[in-house]
Design a protein around this motif. Structure first.
Motif, PDB file in Angstrom:
ATOM      1  N   GLU A 140      55.716  59.139  63.761  1.00  0.00           N
ATOM      2  CA  GLU A 140      54.091  59.377  63.497  1.00  0.00           C
ATOM      3  C   GLU A 140      53.303  59.338  64.723  1.00  0.00           C
ATOM      4  N   LYS A 185      53.389  64.972  61.042  1.00  0.00           N
ATOM      5  CA  LYS A 185      54.450  63.977  61.786  1.00  0.00           C
ATOM      6  C   LYS A 185      55.531  64.788  62.141  1.00  0.00           C
ATOM      7  N   SER A 204      56.849  69.658  64.221  1.00  0.00           N
ATOM      8  CA  SER A 204      55.949  68.780  63.312  1.00  0.00           C
ATOM      9  C   SER A 204      55.940  69.315  62.039  1.00  0.00           C
TER      10      SER A 204
END
Length: 527
Positions: A116, A140, A156
């Motif tokens: 994260e 994330k 991501s």
């Protein structure tokens, strides 16, 4: 840093220390050391026309042109005496997860992908140099990033592949490759100028412990690693779980899906060259992937979708890279839940395929407690249970005993050479997950790592094998006497890191070895 390089375990460096007392010329010795280091770097640079990278460890499995997870350097043996330093995220050990790394550039800086908080650049001395943080809108990170030509390349959750300058963190390009990225823990890899990632998640797996929906990927994408232009998509027959595409350096890449189907596709256009493997039924899956060595692809498959199933077994399969022909298929006594590594092991430097297998476990203790008592009481009770001994925990909660093994197979026949079995794991969660659960939950982070039972095995230039287990112990194995077996009393070294490991394994460098647990990066000095 230079002094540590001069202490390298590589045989090339040994002559630096061979002169008699009083006969060494310090300036000449230093100059020799500088020349040797530059020779290693020059060798990497000379290869860069071939694979586009000049780094020691640019992908999560090592260098594109080599066998996966095999190093040309020697690692340490006595792990306790060799420890150098460790590193955690600046906000604390339980402030998040390290899902990938380390990657290592030509200056021995290390890059660690977090779940994260982007990618951290760490100096050879263990200092945080840079935080490479893609835009928050990208979401994330679930897959380990890679290094390519001055860039860190990652994906991501939003389905975006991106590249940032490895020295400044500046975003260089971003490309929407799909609707999302699956919530597994695979790899973005790069070879021959193409970055490979996956996207468009499938349905959540039964019993999936991740809070985010969507598991694995249905499409594999090829992207120009220099410009970010998306070149192609490849639709797999089954969900790809924990993608790790490897590059034989022949214009193709190879990977597998969660059932054990193996694909070799062209890098230029994403077209299928062959599909192989013997997938099991639809209600099976493995967390593992392929290994590559000596012109053979080694893949894994398993009999159960439940990673905690005590009765799950599986297969290791060898497929000829040239034409996809099956060479052999061997059953495993436990579920093969990692990536095979192919190299020379032991005193006799015997060719072997090292396979990690076992059962991992997760018990949703805190959720069950919160369902029957107030939050503050649930926290107190959780902490009391956390401090129980193994016997007390199993007596009260009947959580399963989790077994695991490392095995060496003959790469030509699939016959077993030896097996090593650490003590079984008898706690509700894997090492570090129970300890960090409450703090991560309070921080609003994903609460557990929940990896496979082993990291990927790594092999050094002397035939030593390194792997981290779900019990938090990092193991070094070496058949010192050459009898073809591993004596647990004399041929196993261990270091308790206290936390389980995701799939990136040990990185073995000229003067050191590094490995990440789910929360900490550790380094050890070689010889």
């Amino acid at each position: 840093w230079l002094n540590s390089q001069l202490a390298s375990s590589s045989s090339t460096f040994e002559n630096l220390h061979s002169c008699d007392a009083g006969t060494c010329d310090a300036d000449n010795n230093l100059q020799t050391g500088l020349s040797l280091i530059q020779m290693h770097r020059g060798d990497l640079k000379r290869r860069s026309h071939f694979d586009g990278s000049s780094y020691f460890w640019p992908n999560g499995y090592g260098r594109p042109f080599s066998s996966t997870m095999v190093s040309q350097f020697a690692g340490p043996w006595n792990l306790g005496e060799s420890f150098m330093w460790n590193w955690t995220q600046p906000e604390g050990k339980y402030s998040g997860f390290l899902i990938g790394g380390p990657l290592v550039d030509d200056e021995m800086n290390m890059y660690v992908t977090t779940h994260e908080d982007g990618v951290f650049k760490v100096s050879p001395e263990g200092k945080t140099l840079l935080k490479i943080l893609p835009p928050q809108s990208f979401g994330k990170q679930f897959h380990s990033a890679c290094l390519w030509d001055g860039k860190v390349i990652g994906t991501s959750k939003s389905g975006t592949m991106w590249a940032a300058n490895k020295d400044t963190g500046k975003l260089l390009w971003s490309t929407k490759i799909g609707k999302d990225v699956g919530v597994d823990t695979g790899f973005v890899t790069a070879g021959e100028g193409i970055a490979i990632g996956c996207h468009d998640s499938g349905p959540a797996a039964p019993g999936d412990a991740w809070p985010e929906p969507g598991a694995g990927c249905n499409l594999v994408a090829g992207v120009n690693a220099t410009t970010g232009e998306k070149l192609w998509d490849f639709k797999t027959d089954e969900v790809v779980w924990n993608l790790k595409a490897v590059f034989p350096q022949d214009g193709s890449c190879v990977f597998q899906d969660e059932l054990g189907g193996v694909y070799r596709i062209r890098l230029a256009d994403g077209k299928l060259i062959w599909k192989a493997g013997t997938p099991l039924s639809k209600n099976t899956m493995t967390d593992g992937g392929v290994g590559l060595g000596n012109g053979i692809v080694y893949s894994v498959s398993a009999y159960s979708t439940d990673p905690s199933s005590e009765n799950a077994t599986g297969w290791v399969e060898a497929t000829r890279l040239a034409d996809g022909k099956q060479l052999w298929r061997t059953q495993t006594p436990l579920k093969p839940n990692s990536y095979p590594t192919v190299g020379k092991v032991g005193k006799n430097m015997t060719e072997a395929v090292v396979v990690a297998m076992g059962v991992q476990g997760y018990y949703p203790l805190f959720d069950l407690l919160r369902a029957v008592m107030p939050q503050d009481q649930a926290i107190k009770t959780y902490n009391e249970i956390k401090n129980l001994t193994d016997d007390q925990m199993q007596d009260q909660f009947h959580n399963p005993t989790l077994y695991s093994q490392l095995a060496a197979l003959d790469p030509a026949t699939g016959e077993y050479l030896w097996r090593f079995e650490p003590p079984p794991w008898r706690r509700m969660m894997q090492a570090g997950d129970m300890e960090g659960f409450l703090e991560r939950t309070a921080r609003g982070k994903s609460p557990i790592c929940y990896p496979g039972p082993w990291s990927s095995p790594a092999i050094d230039s002397e035939g030593k094998i390194y792997a981290g287990n779900q019990n938090g112990i990092f193991y070094a194995l070496h058949d010192v006497d050459g009898d073809g077996q591993i004596n647990p009393e004399t041929e196993v070294q261990q270091y308790n890191m206290g936390t389980c490991f995701l799939f990136p394994g040990a990185v073995i460098l000229p003067d050191r070895m590094a490995i990440s647990t789910c929360d900490t990066l550790f380094t050890f000095r070689s010889h």
